[in-house]
Design a protein around this motif. Structure first.
Motif, PDB file in Angstrom:
ATOM      1  N   UNK A  76      -4.305  -1.204   5.474  1.00  0.00           N
ATOM      2  CA  UNK A  76      -3.473  -0.530   4.476  1.00  0.00           C
ATOM      3  C   UNK A  76      -4.266   0.546   3.741  1.00  0.00           C
ATOM      4  N   UNK A  80      -2.946   4.294   3.904  1.00  0.00           N
ATOM      5  CA  UNK A  80      -2.437   4.887   2.655  1.00  0.00           C
ATOM      6  C   UNK A  80      -3.457   5.805   2.001  1.00  0.00           C
ATOM      7  N   UNK A  83      -7.231   2.669  -2.461  1.00  0.00           N
ATOM      8  CA  UNK A  83      -7.859   1.351  -2.480  1.00  0.00           C
ATOM      9  C   UNK A  83      -6.804   0.246  -2.504  1.00  0.00           C
ATOM     10  N   UNK A  84      -7.097  -0.858  -1.825  1.00  0.00           N
ATOM     11  CA  UNK A  84      -6.205  -2.021  -1.862  1.00  0.00           C
ATOM     12  C   UNK A  84      -7.010  -3.182  -2.444  1.00  0.00           C
ATOM     13  N   UNK A  85      -6.567  -3.659  -3.586  1.00  0.00           N
ATOM     14  CA  UNK A  85      -7.328  -4.668  -4.302  1.00  0.00           C
ATOM     15  C   UNK A  85      -6.534  -5.971  -4.342  1.00  0.00           C
ATOM     16  N   UNK A  86      -7.099  -7.014  -3.762  1.00  0.00           N
ATOM     17  CA  UNK A  86      -6.457  -8.324  -3.843  1.00  0.00           C
ATOM     18  C   UNK A  86      -7.377  -9.218  -4.672  1.00  0.00           C
ATOM     19  N   UNK A  87      -7.033  -9.416  -5.916  1.00  0.00           N
ATOM     20  CA  UNK A  87      -7.911 -10.141  -6.839  1.00  0.00           C
ATOM     21  C   UNK A  87      -7.871 -11.649  -6.630  1.00  0.00           C
ATOM     22  N   UNK A  92      -1.027 -14.042  -4.298  1.00  0.00           N
ATOM     23  CA  UNK A  92      -0.372 -12.852  -3.770  1.00  0.00           C
ATOM     24  C   UNK A  92       1.058 -13.178  -3.327  1.00  0.00           C
ATOM     25  N   UNK A  94       3.610 -10.558  -3.252  1.00  0.00           N
ATOM     26  CA  UNK A  94       4.440  -9.361  -3.131  1.00  0.00           C
ATOM     27  C   UNK A  94       4.670  -8.980  -1.670  1.00  0.00           C
ATOM     28  N   UNK A  96       3.270  -6.807   0.224  1.00  0.00           N
ATOM     29  CA  UNK A  96       2.072  -6.703   1.050  1.00  0.00           C
ATOM     30  C   UNK A  96       1.671  -8.089   1.547  1.00  0.00           C
ATOM     31  N   UNK A 100       1.019  -9.572   5.383  1.00  0.00           N
ATOM     32  CA  UNK A 100      -0.313  -9.987   5.809  1.00  0.00           C
ATOM     33  C   UNK A 100      -0.423 -11.491   6.032  1.00  0.00           C
TER      34      UNK A 100
ATOM     35  N   UNK B 176      -0.039  -0.565  -4.849  1.00  0.00           N
ATOM     36  CA  UNK B 176       0.299  -1.758  -4.083  1.00  0.00           C
ATOM     37  C   UNK B 176       0.060  -3.015  -4.921  1.00  0.00           C
ATOM     38  N   UNK B 177      -1.006  -2.972  -5.688  1.00  0.00           N
ATOM     39  CA  UNK B 177      -1.301  -4.116  -6.542  1.00  0.00           C
ATOM     40  C   UNK B 177      -1.534  -3.643  -7.961  1.00  0.00           C
ATOM     41  N   UNK B 179      -3.806  -4.539 -10.230  1.00  0.00           N
ATOM     42  CA  UNK B 179      -5.113  -4.555 -10.867  1.00  0.00           C
ATOM     43  C   UNK B 179      -5.753  -3.179 -10.840  1.00  0.00           C
ATOM     44  N   UNK B 180      -6.690  -2.965 -11.741  1.00  0.00           N
ATOM     45  CA  UNK B 180      -7.458  -1.727 -11.748  1.00  0.00           C
ATOM     46  C   UNK B 180      -6.572  -0.503 -11.600  1.00  0.00           C
ATOM     47  N   UNK B 184      -7.366   3.165  -9.759  1.00  0.00           N
ATOM     48  CA  UNK B 184      -6.780   3.471  -8.454  1.00  0.00           C
ATOM     49  C   UNK B 184      -5.953   4.749  -8.498  1.00  0.00           C
ATOM     50  N   UNK B 187      -8.124   7.746  -8.694  1.00  0.00           N
ATOM     51  CA  UNK B 187      -8.743   7.973  -7.405  1.00  0.00           C
ATOM     52  C   UNK B 187      -7.785   8.710  -6.478  1.00  0.00           C
TER      53      UNK B 187
END
Lengths: 237, 253
Positions: A76, A80, A83-87, A92, A94, A96, A100, B176-177, B179-180, B184, B187
């Motif tokens: 992704x 895209x 950045x893709x951040x999965x904390x 998760x 949603x 996405x 996945x 997409x998410x 956080x941060x 993002x 960026x």
């Protein structure tokens, strides 16, 4: 707090014998950014992909897994450009996450709790992604994230040069990126037309030329933009 | 005199209304950040009677970088960029307050490098308005005038309102998410600008034109064809699109 200049120095320093630059960049992220491990994959425009490096088995599996399944945060991030951040993998819920499912299940089984995928990209040049993971949930902090993005820049530059790297002037390029950034990018576009090559090759040629002339990249870029310097194929040998 | 003043006021009100409608339209649709900011800086030139406007963001690497400018002229871009080290923009970002100078020549002690550089290319006054989101400052709107007057009074409040809209526009893009989020979004905006610089270089070289004209061609193609500026730039760099430079339309901004 991670001092920016110190971080650039660390990222730019020549790695020890036998350690590749991308590998060293991942190791530095583990040492300095509070992540458990990291890996880098390249994904070319033609769709070719490959794992460049990983700091441990779990990081290697994260890379392999995404290629096997064809989906995941890294994919992704590449598609895209963001950045893709999965904390927290377990939290998760949603869209996405639904896409996945396979990735999340396996990643969870091997102990991954958070994953951060940053695209390796310089404008139109898309190289791949760096994936950092944690074995505990939690986001990258306000200082860790900028540092991770800088690491992604370093990795992108390192991989661009990796094709035939006699240059090793990464630090210079990285340090100058913001100050002369717009001219470096403009010059890249101009050289792309001058040489009739790809954007990647144009940036590489600029760096090679700067290196062989013993000049800072930004200064050469300024000359190209001001039309004092043109690159020709003969220059490239 | 009175008539012409009223005419000017009415035309200005129309520009202002148009600007807010455009910004609002943009924000509810799927929009391009660079495009939005480009609209905004051009509107500021009309609204505040200034000569040059730039919008700078503090990048993830802790430096100020130009996102949009009313002219792509190299000397102007360099003047904006100079403020990575010192200048009204940097002060506005650091303090969160509007920073002005009505006389850049006398302010050479305040900004020893920036002041003389600005004067050398003809600017006498400057106004820098911070882009703020709650406690965070992400950049500044920078306006230069050739006369000895910065933006004051109601205009300054208006400029801050426009800067606030820009901030929302930059940070509002869906991620997409969650956080941060700020990092993002920033960026993303900064990456968009890199593609545009590369595309300007391609067009400048291919057609032997300046960066300003190259950018105008990108912008024209984007607006005439209702495409996102960043998408147009990407297609140009990839060699999939060759916008026409030869016949600029009269309505070109």
């Amino acid at each position: 707090m991670i001092d920016r200049d110190h971080w650039v120095q660390l990222l730019s320093a020549r790695p020890a014998e036998g350690v590749s630059r991308p590998q060293r960049i991942c190791e530095l992220c583990v040492e300095m950014l509070g992540v458990t491990g990291g890996g880098i994959s390249v994904v070319t425009a033609a769709g070719n992909r490959g794992v460049v490096c990983a700091t441990d088995d779990v990081a290697a599996q994260i890379e392999d897994l995404q290629f096997t399944l064809g989906v995941g945060p890294c994919m992704d991030a590449v598609s895209s450009g963001a950045p893709v951040m999965v904390n927290d993998l377990d939290a998760l819920e949603d869209v996405a996450g639904a896409r996945w499912t396979g990735f999340l299940k396996t990643a969870s089984e091997i102990g991954v709790r958070a994953v951060f995928a940053l695209p390796l990209r310089i404008g139109a040049i898309s190289i791949g992604a760096i994936d950092l993971y944690r074995d505990t949930p939690g986001e990258l902090s306000n200082t860790q994230l900028p540092a991770a993005l800088l690491a992604a820049d370093a990795a992108a530059l390192a991989l661009l040069a990796a094709a035939d790297d006699p240059l090793d002037q990464l630090g210079e390029g990285l340090g100058e990126w913001p100050a002369r950034g717009h001219q470096i990018h403009q010059a890249t576009g101009m050289v792309q037309v001058q040489l009739g090559v790809s954007t990647e090759a144009a940036l590489l040629s600029l760096r090679a030329r700067a290196f062989s002339a013993g000049r800072p990249l930004g200064e050469l870029a300024n000359d190209v933009v001001q039309r004092r310097v043109r690159l020709t194929l003969e220059d490239e040998g | 005199m009175r008539d012409s003043h009223e005419l000017a006021t009415s035309s200005r009100t129309t520009t202002l209304a148009d600007t807010f409608v455009l910004l609002a339209d943009t924000l509810v649709d799927d929009y391009d950040v660079v495009d939005l900011l480009d609209h905004l800086v051009m509107a500021c030139v009309d609204l505040f009677g200034v000569s040059a406007v730039g919008l700078l963001l503090e990048d993830q690497r802790g430096r100020l970088t130009v996102m949009a400018a009313s002219s792509e002229e190299t000397r102007l871009l360099e003047l904006f960029q100079l403020q990575t080290n010192e200048g009204p923009c940097l002060d506005a970002v650091r303090t969160g307050e509007v920073v002005t100078s009505d006389d850049l020549e006398s302010d050479s002690t305040r900004w020893p490098r920036f002041g003389p550089a600005a004067v050398e290319i003809g600017y006498r006054s400057v106004t820098a308005v911070p882009l703020r989101l709650r406690g965070q400052r992400i950049g500044a709107l920078n306006m230069f005038g050739t006369g000895h007057s910065s933006v004051t009074g109601n205009d300054r409040r208006l400029a801050q309102a426009l800067a606030d809209v820009a901030t929302i526009g930059i940070l509002q893009r869906r991620s997409i998410h969650q956080s941060n989020l700020v990092a993002e979004q920033l960026q993303h905006a900064l990456d968009s600008r890199v593609v545009i610089e590369q595309a300007k270089g391609v067009l400048a070289e291919r057609h032997s034109v300046g960066m300003d004209e190259a950018f105008t061609a990108l912008r024209r193609h984007s607006r005439n064809n209702n495409l996102k500026l960043t998408d147009v730039a990407l297609a140009v760099v990839r060699g999939e699109l060759a916008p026409d430079l030869a016949h600029p339309r009269p309505d070109d901004a």
